[in-house]
Enzyme design. Structure first.
Site, short mmCIF file in Angstrom:
data_model
loop_
_atom_site.label_atom_id
_atom_site.label_comp_id
_atom_site.label_asym_id
_atom_site.label_seq_id
_atom_site.Cartn_x
_atom_site.Cartn_y
_atom_site.Cartn_z
N ASP A 44 0.84 -1.20 0.00
CA ASP A 44 0.00 0.00 0.00
C ASP A 44 0.87 1.26 0.00
OD1 ASP A 44 0.86 -0.24 2.60
OD2 ASP A 44 -1.11 0.10 3.52
N SER A 45 2.21 1.06 0.03
CA SER A 45 3.14 2.17 -0.22
C SER A 45 2.87 2.80 -1.58
CB SER A 45 4.59 1.68 -0.15
OG SER A 45 4.77 0.54 -0.98
N ASP A 83 -0.90 -6.15 0.33
CA ASP A 83 -1.31 -5.43 1.54
C ASP A 83 -2.83 -5.29 1.60
OD1 ASP A 83 0.80 -4.74 3.24
OD2 ASP A 83 1.34 -2.96 2.08
N LYS A 111 -1.25 -9.30 3.70
CA LYS A 111 -0.52 -8.73 4.84
C LYS A 111 -1.41 -7.75 5.58
CE LYS A 111 3.30 -6.00 4.22
NZ LYS A 111 2.93 -4.68 4.78
N GLU A 113 -1.59 -5.10 9.12
CA GLU A 113 -0.81 -4.41 10.15
C GLU A 113 -1.51 -4.51 11.49
OE1 GLU A 113 -0.13 -0.36 8.98
OE2 GLU A 113 0.76 -0.91 7.05
N GLU A 180 8.98 -3.76 10.79
CA GLU A 180 9.43 -2.52 10.17
C GLU A 180 9.97 -1.56 11.23
OE1 GLU A 180 6.68 -0.77 7.38
OE2 GLU A 180 7.68 1.17 7.42
N1 LIG Z 1 9.16 5.05 -0.61
C1 LIG Z 1 8.69 4.44 0.47
N2 LIG Z 1 9.48 3.60 1.15
C2 LIG Z 1 9.02 2.97 2.27
O1 LIG Z 1 9.80 2.17 2.87
C3 LIG Z 1 7.69 3.20 2.69
C4 LIG Z 1 6.88 4.06 1.92
N3 LIG Z 1 7.41 4.69 0.84
N4 LIG Z 1 5.58 4.29 2.24
C5 LIG Z 1 4.95 3.45 3.24
C6 LIG Z 1 5.88 3.19 4.33
C7 LIG Z 1 6.28 4.41 5.14
N5 LIG Z 1 7.58 4.04 5.57
C8 LIG Z 1 8.47 4.85 6.30
C9 LIG Z 1 8.50 6.21 6.10
C10 LIG Z 1 9.41 7.00 6.79
C11 LIG Z 1 10.28 6.41 7.70
C12 LIG Z 1 11.26 7.28 8.44
O2 LIG Z 1 11.49 8.39 8.06
N6 LIG Z 1 11.87 6.78 9.51
C13 LIG Z 1 12.89 7.51 10.25
C14 LIG Z 1 13.00 6.92 11.64
C15 LIG Z 1 13.53 7.95 12.62
C16 LIG Z 1 13.64 7.41 14.03
O3 LIG Z 1 12.62 7.14 14.68
O4 LIG Z 1 14.81 7.27 14.47
C17 LIG Z 1 14.22 7.42 9.52
O5 LIG Z 1 15.02 8.34 9.60
O6 LIG Z 1 14.47 6.38 8.84
C18 LIG Z 1 10.24 5.05 7.90
C19 LIG Z 1 9.34 4.27 7.19
C20 LIG Z 1 7.97 2.75 5.04
N7 LIG Z 1 7.15 2.64 3.86
C1 LIG Z 2 7.25 -1.01 3.36
C2 LIG Z 2 6.55 -2.30 3.14
C3 LIG Z 2 6.83 -3.31 4.21
C4 LIG Z 2 5.06 -2.10 2.96
O1 LIG Z 2 4.23 -2.46 3.77
C5 LIG Z 2 4.63 -1.42 1.74
O2 LIG Z 2 5.41 -1.31 0.78
O3 LIG Z 2 3.47 -1.00 1.70
MG LIG Z 3 2.35 -1.51 3.45
#
Ligand SMILES: Nc1nc(=O)c2c([nH]1)NC[C@@H]1CN(c3ccc(C(=O)N[C@@H](CCC(=O)O)C(=O)O)cc3)CN21
Ligand SMILES: CC(C)C(=O)C(=O)O
Ligand SMILES: [Mg+2]
Length: 263
Positions: A44-45, A83, A111, A113, A180
């Site tokens: 669903d990304s 998803d 899948k 959540e 994740e």
């Molecule tokens: N392009 C893309 N990649 C992805 O992996 C993804 C999506 N979109 N859309 C749905 C979700 C959203 N996701 C995400 C989006 C942002 C972070 C993020 O910015 N995380 C911080 C964590 C910071 C912390 O708590 O320390 C990082 O800096 O990685 C993580 C997962 C994973 N999924």
């Molecule tokens: C980031 C992955 C695990 C996901 O759920 C997605 O692509 O939607």
């Molecule tokens: Mg997803």
């Protein structure tokens, strides 16, 4: 030969790591599956990477069935995991209908959540022949409750709950767990605590498999790039070479390295 839930279980038992990448269309599904990626996630990304929304919440069941059908048409033997979108499994009865639509569009597994509250739904799906993956840790559909895309399981209480949720979901009949954005030591503990395969994203290199969004691993992420993302197109001259490199690095444990891992 086509990848099944048994293939993944055998790989966990033998200690061979497996790979997963997202795909949303037939052409990418063809390239990803024929390169040897075991699992394709119709994520669903797509609400963010294809539709340009700032979360996955706007994605509909119809969006998911459309893209699952597209991926299915191009797939060459990968296990297709789709998803369940936001609020399509709010009750067990709704989950049965939503999962049926995805399976009839070509998915081999769905899948969802959530933690132990999903046990009843997973039991019912399992009894009806639908394999499931339970997604724990950073669950993007609950971004508004979490207050952002943040690493989960850093506090002891949270970590212990995640371990017990994973065990409960496995007992309820889940075939795969996806973690994740959780600290590597916690992901390792969960991987050792269940006998079903565990896939990680931002969860260190001790899980049984790894997943990335295909756009991210090809360096076409727009906006903020999460810490766990690596651009595999860098140093490779084609998309299939980048995917081969990803497979090699996951199998050897080289990816994810420290720089792509949360402590
Ligand atoms: N392009 C893309 N990649 C992805 O992996 C993804 C999506 N979109 N859309 C749905 C979700 C959203 N996701 C995400 C989006 C942002 C972070 C993020 O910015 N995380 C911080 C964590 C910071 C912390 O708590 O320390 C990082 O800096 O990685 C993580 C997962 C994973 N999924
Ligand atoms: C980031 C992955 C695990 C996901 O759920 C997605 O692509 O939607
Ligand atoms: Mg997803």
């Amino acid at each position: 030969m086509a990848v099944t839930v048994n293939t993944l279980k055998e790989m966990k038992q033998s200690g061979e790591k497996f790979t997963c990448l997202t795909s949303y269309d037939a052409t990418f599904a063809q390239v990803v599956s024929s390169t040897g990626v075991e699992v394709i996630l119709i994520g669903d990304s797509l609400g963010m990477v294809l539709q340009g929304n700032d979360s996955t919440l706007p994605v509909t069941l119809e969006d998911m069935t459309y893209h699952t059908q597209c991926v299915s048409n191009g797939n060459q033997g990968a296990l297709l995991m789709a998803d369940m979108p936001f609020m399509s499994y709010a009750t067990p009865a709704q989950a049965m209908e939503s999962a049926a639509a995805l399976m009839q569009s070509g998915a081999h597994m769905v899948k969802l959540e959530g933690g132990d509250w999903l046990c009843e739904t997973i039991r019912l799906l399992s009894e009806r022949g639908i394999p499931t993956c339970a997604h724990l840790g950073l669950t993007p559909q609950t971004v508004n409750k979490m207050g952002g895309y943040k690493v989960q399981g850093r506090l002891d209480d949270q970590a212990n709950k995640m371990v017990s949720d994973a065990i409960a979901l496995a007992i309820a009949g889940a075939d795969v767990i996806l973690l994740e954005c959780v600290p590597a030591h916690l992901a390792e503990k969960i991987t050792q605590s269940v006998d079903i395969p565990v896939i990680g994203i931002g969860a260190g290199n001790k899980t049984d498999g790894q997943v990335l969004v295909i756009h991210d691993m090809l360096g076409v992420t727009s906006g903020h790039r999460p810490k766990f993302v690596k651009n595999f197109l860098e140093g490779n001259s084609s998309i299939s070479a980048a995917i081969e490199n990803y497979i090699t690095d996951v199998k050897s444990g080289a990816f994810p390295s420290e720089e792509h891992t949360f402590k």
